[in-house]
Design a protein around this motif. Structure first.
Motif, mmCIF file in Angstrom:
data_model
loop_
_atom_site.group_PDB
_atom_site.id
_atom_site.type_symbol
_atom_site.label_atom_id
_atom_site.label_comp_id
_atom_site.label_asym_id
_atom_site.label_seq_id
_atom_site.Cartn_x
_atom_site.Cartn_y
_atom_site.Cartn_z
ATOM 1 N N TYR A 1 -13.958 -39.836 4.384
ATOM 2 C CA TYR A 1 -14.721 -39.088 5.394
ATOM 3 C C TYR A 1 -13.986 -37.879 5.960
ATOM 4 O O TYR A 1 -14.631 -36.992 6.530
ATOM 5 N N ARG A 2 -12.693 -37.832 5.837
ATOM 6 C CA ARG A 2 -11.987 -36.643 6.304
ATOM 7 C C ARG A 2 -11.376 -35.866 5.132
ATOM 8 O O ARG A 2 -11.749 -34.733 4.868
ATOM 9 N N THR A 3 -10.469 -36.468 4.389
ATOM 10 C CA THR A 3 -9.782 -35.742 3.321
ATOM 11 C C THR A 3 -10.753 -35.196 2.284
ATOM 12 O O THR A 3 -10.758 -34.003 1.983
ATOM 13 N N PHE A 4 -11.581 -36.065 1.734
ATOM 14 C CA PHE A 4 -12.533 -35.672 0.701
ATOM 15 C C PHE A 4 -13.585 -34.720 1.259
ATOM 16 O O PHE A 4 -13.870 -33.669 0.685
ATOM 17 N N LYS B 1 -7.587 -29.868 12.713
ATOM 18 C CA LYS B 1 -6.414 -29.190 13.281
ATOM 19 C C LYS B 1 -5.140 -29.472 12.486
ATOM 20 O O LYS B 1 -4.315 -28.579 12.297
ATOM 21 N N THR B 2 -4.982 -30.706 12.039
ATOM 22 C CA THR B 2 -3.718 -31.108 11.423
ATOM 23 C C THR B 2 -3.730 -31.085 9.893
ATOM 24 O O THR B 2 -2.671 -30.988 9.269
ATOM 25 N N LYS B 3 -4.925 -31.249 9.306
ATOM 26 C CA LYS B 3 -5.079 -31.372 7.844
ATOM 27 C C LYS B 3 -4.242 -32.537 7.302
ATOM 28 O O LYS B 3 -3.761 -32.498 6.174
ATOM 29 N N SER B 4 -4.086 -33.571 8.114
ATOM 30 C CA SER B 4 -3.234 -34.697 7.745
ATOM 31 C C SER B 4 -4.013 -36.003 7.727
ATOM 32 O O SER B 4 -4.493 -36.474 8.764
ATOM 33 N N THR B 5 -4.114 -36.607 6.546
ATOM 34 C CA THR B 5 -4.750 -37.917 6.424
ATOM 35 C C THR B 5 -3.933 -38.969 7.150
ATOM 36 O O THR B 5 -4.484 -39.905 7.735
ATOM 37 N N LYS C 1 -2.260 -33.303 -3.628
ATOM 38 C CA LYS C 1 -0.975 -33.992 -3.668
ATOM 39 C C LYS C 1 -0.805 -34.801 -2.390
ATOM 40 O O LYS C 1 -0.870 -34.250 -1.300
ATOM 41 N N PHE C 2 -0.608 -36.097 -2.545
ATOM 42 C CA PHE C 2 -0.444 -36.953 -1.383
ATOM 43 C C PHE C 2 1.019 -36.959 -0.956
ATOM 44 O O PHE C 2 1.855 -37.641 -1.536
ATOM 45 N N LYS C 3 1.318 -36.172 0.047
ATOM 46 C CA LYS C 3 2.679 -36.111 0.572
ATOM 47 C C LYS C 3 2.621 -35.787 2.057
ATOM 48 O O LYS C 3 1.659 -35.196 2.554
ATOM 49 N N ILE C 4 3.669 -36.179 2.772
ATOM 50 C CA ILE C 4 3.726 -35.953 4.210
ATOM 51 C C ILE C 4 4.205 -34.537 4.495
ATOM 52 O O ILE C 4 5.256 -34.115 4.002
ATOM 53 N N ASN C 5 3.425 -33.815 5.259
ATOM 54 C CA ASN C 5 3.771 -32.445 5.626
ATOM 55 C C ASN C 5 4.933 -32.454 6.613
ATOM 56 O O ASN C 5 4.827 -33.018 7.707
ATOM 57 N N PRO C 6 6.070 -31.852 6.261
ATOM 58 C CA PRO C 6 7.249 -31.877 7.150
ATOM 59 C C PRO C 6 7.072 -31.054 8.423
ATOM 60 O O PRO C 6 7.877 -31.162 9.345
#
Length: 208
Positions: A122-125, A177-181, A53-58
């Motif tokens: 290269y990061r998310t996938f 560390k962040t798991k954030s694309t 799910k593409f969403k911004i982690n709060p």
């Protein structure tokens, strides 16, 4: 599609075979088509197989992120400015000073249409699919930097390979560390835009 053997073959095809093939002489339209097919495949797997799910982690720690990025950027600024000064002084901030609109155009296009797709692949996938293949976290991050550099082999430029490997390490550590694309894309865009700004664009394959 989630079996270990399948993922191993998938990894080899997408991150080794395909980028290495781009160094071989064959029609550019075939290379572009293969690249598009590969990217569409990545997006399909993320959405339909991994159910991402593409969403911004709060809960993202924005203040810490910016502090770390600024510290790393300061070091990059010093090193790259010195490098351009001593190797090709005439290029130092050339585009920014002589054609700011072109500079702005390239920074925008690069950040939106190059950085984000790269980070998605290269990061998310990579992190989503291949953790099962390599349990050693440090080696997993190191391998990410290796394949990221491998993805830039088509430039046929040793400087590009070195910089993308080092950049790959920074981006892989941030994502791990962040798991954030989103965050790693911002970081990538900042460092990449700086390299273009300081005058390393032509060294890295930009048309100016």
């Amino acid at each position: 599609m989630n079996g270990v053997s399948y993922k191993g073959l998938e990894f080899f095809t997408l991150f080794v075979l395909l980028p290495v093939s781009f160094t071989v002489q064959y029609p550019i339209w075939i290379k572009m088509l293969l690249g598009i097919i590969g990217f569409v495949y990545v997006v399909y797997v993320l959405l339909k197989v991994e159910n991402l799910k593409f969403k911004i982690n709060p809960t993202l720690r924005w203040r810490l992120f910016w502090k770390l990025v600024l510290v790393k950027l300061l070091l990059i600024v010093v090193l790259t400015s010195s490098f351009v000064w001593f190797t090709n002084r005439g290029k130092l901030f050339q585009v920014l000073l002589e054609n700011p609109l072109l500079w702005l155009f390239f920074v925008f296009v690069y950040s939106v249409f190059s950085v984000y797709p790269q980070e998605l692949v290269y990061r998310t996938f990579y992190f989503q699919r291949y953790k099962v293949l390599l349990k050693n976290e440090s080696l997993f991050v190191f391998l990410n930097a290796v394949v990221f550099a491998l993805g830039h082999l088509f430039f046929k430029n040793n400087l590009v390979i070195v910089l993308t490997f080092l950049g790959g390490l920074l981006f892989a550590i941030t994502f791990n560390k962040t798991k954030s694309t989103l965050l790693v894309s911002i970081e990538h865009a900042i460092y990449g835009s700086w390299l273009f700004t300081v005058g390393m664009g032509s060294m890295l394959g930009f048309p100016v």
